[in-house]
Design a protein around this motif. Structure first.
Motif, short mmCIF file in Angstrom:
data_model
loop_
_atom_site.label_atom_id
_atom_site.label_comp_id
_atom_site.label_asym_id
_atom_site.label_seq_id
_atom_site.Cartn_x
_atom_site.Cartn_y
_atom_site.Cartn_z
N LYS A 56 42.52 52.07 52.53
CA LYS A 56 42.96 50.81 51.93
C LYS A 56 43.97 51.05 50.82
O LYS A 56 44.89 50.27 50.64
CB LYS A 56 41.77 50.01 51.43
CG LYS A 56 40.93 49.45 52.54
CD LYS A 56 39.83 48.58 52.01
CE LYS A 56 39.04 48.02 53.18
NZ LYS A 56 38.11 46.98 52.78
N GLY B 274 47.47 49.57 51.35
CA GLY B 274 47.64 48.44 50.44
C GLY B 274 48.53 48.69 49.25
O GLY B 274 48.99 47.76 48.60
N LYS C 299 48.18 41.99 44.40
CA LYS C 299 47.04 41.37 45.08
C LYS C 299 46.12 42.44 45.65
O LYS C 299 44.90 42.35 45.52
CB LYS C 299 47.56 40.46 46.21
CG LYS C 299 46.47 39.76 47.00
CD LYS C 299 47.06 38.86 48.05
CE LYS C 299 47.25 39.41 49.39
NZ LYS C 299 46.57 40.28 50.13
N ASN C 300 46.68 43.47 46.26
CA ASN C 300 45.88 44.53 46.85
C ASN C 300 45.11 45.33 45.79
O ASN C 300 43.97 45.72 46.01
CB ASN C 300 46.75 45.46 47.69
CG ASN C 300 47.29 44.78 48.92
OD1 ASN C 300 46.79 43.75 49.35
ND2 ASN C 300 48.34 45.33 49.50
N ALA D 247 44.06 44.13 42.92
CA ALA D 247 42.97 43.25 42.48
C ALA D 247 41.81 43.28 43.49
O ALA D 247 40.64 43.33 43.09
CB ALA D 247 43.48 41.83 42.29
N GLU D 248 42.14 43.25 44.78
CA GLU D 248 41.09 43.30 45.81
C GLU D 248 40.36 44.64 45.77
O GLU D 248 39.12 44.68 45.89
CB GLU D 248 41.71 43.08 47.19
CG GLU D 248 42.16 41.66 47.43
CD GLU D 248 42.90 41.49 48.74
OE1 GLU D 248 43.03 42.46 49.52
OE2 GLU D 248 43.37 40.36 49.00
N LEU D 249 41.08 45.72 45.62
CA LEU D 249 40.45 47.04 45.54
C LEU D 249 39.54 47.15 44.33
O LEU D 249 38.44 47.71 44.40
CB LEU D 249 41.51 48.14 45.52
CG LEU D 249 42.22 48.40 46.84
CD1 LEU D 249 43.47 49.26 46.62
CD2 LEU D 249 41.29 49.07 47.83
N LYS D 250 39.98 46.61 43.19
CA LYS D 250 39.15 46.63 41.99
C LYS D 250 37.85 45.87 42.22
O LYS D 250 36.77 46.32 41.81
CB LYS D 250 39.91 46.03 40.81
CG LYS D 250 40.96 46.96 40.24
CD LYS D 250 41.82 46.31 39.19
CE LYS D 250 41.07 45.82 38.00
NZ LYS D 250 41.96 45.27 36.95
N GLN D 251 37.91 44.72 42.89
CA GLN D 251 36.71 43.94 43.17
C GLN D 251 35.77 44.70 44.10
O GLN D 251 34.55 44.68 43.90
CB GLN D 251 37.08 42.59 43.80
CG GLN D 251 37.63 41.61 42.80
CD GLN D 251 36.66 41.32 41.68
OE1 GLN D 251 35.47 41.10 41.90
NE2 GLN D 251 37.15 41.39 40.45
N GLN D 252 36.31 45.39 45.08
CA GLN D 252 35.49 46.17 46.00
C GLN D 252 34.79 47.32 45.26
O GLN D 252 33.63 47.61 45.51
CB GLN D 252 36.32 46.69 47.15
CG GLN D 252 36.76 45.61 48.10
CD GLN D 252 37.71 46.11 49.18
OE1 GLN D 252 38.10 47.26 49.19
NE2 GLN D 252 38.08 45.23 50.08
N GLN E 12 31.92 45.92 43.18
CA GLN E 12 30.77 45.59 44.02
C GLN E 12 29.95 46.82 44.37
O GLN E 12 28.72 46.76 44.45
CB GLN E 12 31.22 44.88 45.30
CG GLN E 12 31.74 43.49 45.06
CD GLN E 12 32.29 42.85 46.32
OE1 GLN E 12 32.39 43.48 47.37
NE2 GLN E 12 32.69 41.59 46.21
#
Length: 65
Positions: free
Chosen positions: A2, A6, A52-53, A55-60, A63
């Motif tokens: 990713k 990404g 955007k990518n 930010a998504e990686l940070k959220q993953q 989690q």
């Protein structure tokens, strides 16, 4: 994978890894967006995609932790 797709492969140039890495660090406020000639920084559309990518990686990551 990713991170590679990404961030490092968004810009389709021969130096996409370097440009993607610098853009990702820039979106996080860690460095400036300056890049030495003859290279050019990623365009605005690619920068938004990388932002955007990231930010998504940070959220993953959050989690998982």
């Amino acid at each position: 994978m990713k991170v590679s797709t990404g961030i490092y492969s968004v810009d389709k140039s021969s130096v996409s890894f370097l440009k993607g890495l610098k853009a990702a660090l820039f979106t996080e406020g860690l460095i400036t967006d300056y890049i030495c000639e003859p290279l050019q920084k990623v365009n605005g559309t690619d920068l938004e995609t990388i932002k955007k990518n990231v930010a998504e990686l940070k959220q993953q990551i959050i989690q998982v932790l």
